[in-house]
Design a protein around this motif. Structure first.
Motif, PDB file in Angstrom:
ATOM      1  N   TYR A 109     -15.708  37.814  24.652  1.00 18.74           N
ATOM      2  CA  TYR A 109     -14.900  37.795  23.437  1.00 18.74           C
ATOM      3  C   TYR A 109     -15.515  38.705  22.371  1.00 18.74           C
ATOM      4  O   TYR A 109     -14.797  39.434  21.679  1.00 18.74           O
ATOM      5  CB  TYR A 109     -14.740  36.368  22.904  1.00 18.74           C
ATOM      6  N   VAL A 110     -16.835  38.676  22.258  1.00 17.58           N
ATOM      7  CA  VAL A 110     -17.510  39.562  21.305  1.00 17.58           C
ATOM      8  C   VAL A 110     -17.229  41.018  21.684  1.00 17.58           C
ATOM      9  O   VAL A 110     -16.894  41.843  20.830  1.00 17.58           O
ATOM     10  CB  VAL A 110     -19.025  39.286  21.237  1.00 17.58           C
ATOM     11  N   GLU A 111     -17.338  41.330  22.967  1.00 18.95           N
ATOM     12  CA  GLU A 111     -17.065  42.703  23.426  1.00 18.95           C
ATOM     13  C   GLU A 111     -15.633  43.123  23.085  1.00 18.95           C
ATOM     14  O   GLU A 111     -15.408  44.213  22.561  1.00 18.95           O
ATOM     15  CB  GLU A 111     -17.288  42.801  24.942  1.00 18.95           C
ATOM     16  N   ASP A 112     -14.685  42.252  23.356  1.00 18.23           N
ATOM     17  CA  ASP A 112     -13.272  42.570  23.132  1.00 18.23           C
ATOM     18  C   ASP A 112     -12.902  42.689  21.658  1.00 18.23           C
ATOM     19  O   ASP A 112     -11.913  43.324  21.312  1.00 18.23           O
ATOM     20  CB  ASP A 112     -12.378  41.518  23.791  1.00 18.23           C
ATOM     21  N   HIS A 113     -13.683  42.057  20.784  1.00 17.56           N
ATOM     22  CA  HIS A 113     -13.382  42.049  19.346  1.00 17.56           C
ATOM     23  C   HIS A 113     -14.520  42.648  18.521  1.00 17.56           C
ATOM     24  O   HIS A 113     -14.667  42.338  17.336  1.00 17.56           O
ATOM     25  CB  HIS A 113     -13.083  40.615  18.900  1.00 17.56           C
ATOM     26  N   LEU A 114     -15.302  43.511  19.137  1.00 13.96           N
ATOM     27  CA  LEU A 114     -16.479  44.073  18.482  1.00 13.96           C
ATOM     28  C   LEU A 114     -16.132  44.816  17.187  1.00 13.96           C
ATOM     29  O   LEU A 114     -16.888  44.762  16.223  1.00 13.96           O
ATOM     30  CB  LEU A 114     -17.228  45.003  19.440  1.00 13.96           C
ATOM     31  N   ASP A 115     -14.971  45.454  17.159  1.00 18.27           N
ATOM     32  CA  ASP A 115     -14.582  46.179  15.948  1.00 18.27           C
ATOM     33  C   ASP A 115     -14.351  45.244  14.764  1.00 18.27           C
ATOM     34  O   ASP A 115     -14.435  45.655  13.614  1.00 18.27           O
ATOM     35  CB  ASP A 115     -13.333  47.026  16.206  1.00 18.27           C
ATOM     36  N   GLU A 116     -14.105  43.963  15.027  1.00 22.29           N
ATOM     37  CA  GLU A 116     -13.876  42.973  13.968  1.00 22.29           C
ATOM     38  C   GLU A 116     -15.168  42.258  13.544  1.00 22.29           C
ATOM     39  O   GLU A 116     -15.193  41.581  12.514  1.00 22.29           O
ATOM     40  CB  GLU A 116     -12.873  41.921  14.440  1.00 22.29           C
ATOM     41  N   ALA A 117     -16.206  42.391  14.350  1.00 24.53           N
ATOM     42  CA  ALA A 117     -17.463  41.679  14.072  1.00 24.53           C
ATOM     43  C   ALA A 117     -18.084  42.170  12.776  1.00 24.53           C
ATOM     44  O   ALA A 117     -18.098  43.367  12.493  1.00 24.53           O
ATOM     45  CB  ALA A 117     -18.447  41.864  15.227  1.00 24.53           C
ATOM     46  N   GLY A 118     -18.571  41.223  12.004  1.00 27.42           N
ATOM     47  CA  GLY A 118     -19.196  41.531  10.727  1.00 27.42           C
ATOM     48  C   GLY A 118     -18.322  41.151   9.553  1.00 27.42           C
ATOM     49  O   GLY A 118     -18.784  41.079   8.425  1.00 27.42           O
ATOM     50  N   GLY A 119     -17.043  40.885   9.810  1.00 26.65           N
ATOM     51  CA  GLY A 119     -16.116  40.439   8.767  1.00 26.65           C
ATOM     52  C   GLY A 119     -15.926  38.939   8.900  1.00 26.65           C
ATOM     53  O   GLY A 119     -16.894  38.185   8.965  1.00 26.65           O
ATOM     54  N   ALA A 120     -14.662  38.522   8.989  1.00 22.80           N
ATOM     55  CA  ALA A 120     -14.379  37.100   9.180  1.00 22.80           C
ATOM     56  C   ALA A 120     -14.878  36.637  10.549  1.00 22.80           C
ATOM     57  O   ALA A 120     -15.265  35.487  10.729  1.00 22.80           O
ATOM     58  CB  ALA A 120     -12.883  36.841   9.040  1.00 22.80           C
ATOM     59  N   PHE A 121     -14.868  37.547  11.514  1.00 24.88           N
ATOM     60  CA  PHE A 121     -15.405  37.263  12.842  1.00 24.88           C
ATOM     61  C   PHE A 121     -16.883  37.638  12.845  1.00 24.88           C
ATOM     62  O   PHE A 121     -17.257  38.776  12.549  1.00 24.88           O
ATOM     63  CB  PHE A 121     -14.635  38.051  13.905  1.00 24.88           C
ATOM     64  N   LEU A 122     -17.718  36.683  13.145  1.00 31.02           N
ATOM     65  CA  LEU A 122     -19.181  36.847  13.150  1.00 31.02           C
ATOM     66  C   LEU A 122     -19.688  37.455  11.833  1.00 31.02           C
ATOM     67  O   LEU A 122     -20.248  38.560  11.809  1.00 31.02           O
ATOM     68  CB  LEU A 122     -19.659  37.688  14.338  1.00 31.02           C
ATOM     69  N   PRO A 123     -19.501  36.732  10.723  1.00 25.03           N
ATOM     70  CA  PRO A 123     -19.960  37.234   9.423  1.00 25.03           C
ATOM     71  C   PRO A 123     -21.436  37.629   9.460  1.00 25.03           C
ATOM     72  O   PRO A 123     -22.261  36.929  10.042  1.00 25.03           O
ATOM     73  CB  PRO A 123     -19.746  36.053   8.483  1.00 25.03           C
ATOM     74  N   GLY A 124     -21.719  38.773   8.868  1.00 29.37           N
ATOM     75  CA  GLY A 124     -23.097  39.260   8.845  1.00 29.37           C
ATOM     76  C   GLY A 124     -23.589  39.706  10.207  1.00 29.37           C
ATOM     77  O   GLY A 124     -24.772  39.967  10.392  1.00 29.37           O
TER      78      GLY A 124
END
Length: 140
Positions: A109-124
């Motif tokens: 899931y992290v791989e598939d949504h990596l472009d979203e990581a750092g925002g609402a998905f996986l903050p920081g």
């Protein structure tokens, strides 16, 4: 000229004595493979001797405390974990028993949504897969 050579020799001797008196601690690195509920495998590199010892204790079954991984991800692949486009920053990796839901996600899931990581998905960029479980230590 002889005085300069004497000073250089004395300086080198001092450095050698300091090295013997205060040996530099070699940075130990150990790579561990873990899995999660998805069944996929991911490699994490640990550099903290206490964390390495804890990981080895988990694998040996001498502890069950804090079995899951938490740390900050970096959005680029590394040689020891080539299958994935991201990896844990070794200096941030720790272990936990329970964590907040906002950092939980499976490996794919992290791989598939990596472009979203750092925002609402996986903050920081902090990732704490709740079902993470060490599988083995990889050979050096």
């Amino acid at each position: 000229m002889p005085r300069i050579l004497t000073k250089i020799a004395a300086a080198l001797a001092s450095v050698a004595m300091l090295a013997l008196a205060c040996p530099a601690q070699a940075a130990e690195r150990a790579n561990f493979e873990f899995t999660d509920i998805s069944g996929e495998r991911f490699v994490v590199q640990l550099t903290d001797p206490e964390k390495i010892a804890h990981a080895r204790d988990l694998l040996a079954g001498t502890t069950r405390d804090e079995p899951h991984l938490l740390g900050r991800i970096i959005k680029r692949p590394v040689a020891y974990n080539p299958r994935w486009s991201y990896h844990y920053d070794p200096s941030t990796v720790t272990f936990f028993d329970m964590a907040i839901e906002v950092c939980d996600a499976t490996i794919p899931y992290v791989e598939d949504h990596l472009d979203e990581a750092g925002g609402a998905f996986l903050p920081g960029l902090y990732w704490c897969p709740w079902t993470s479980r060490l599988v083995r230590e990889l050979p050096a």
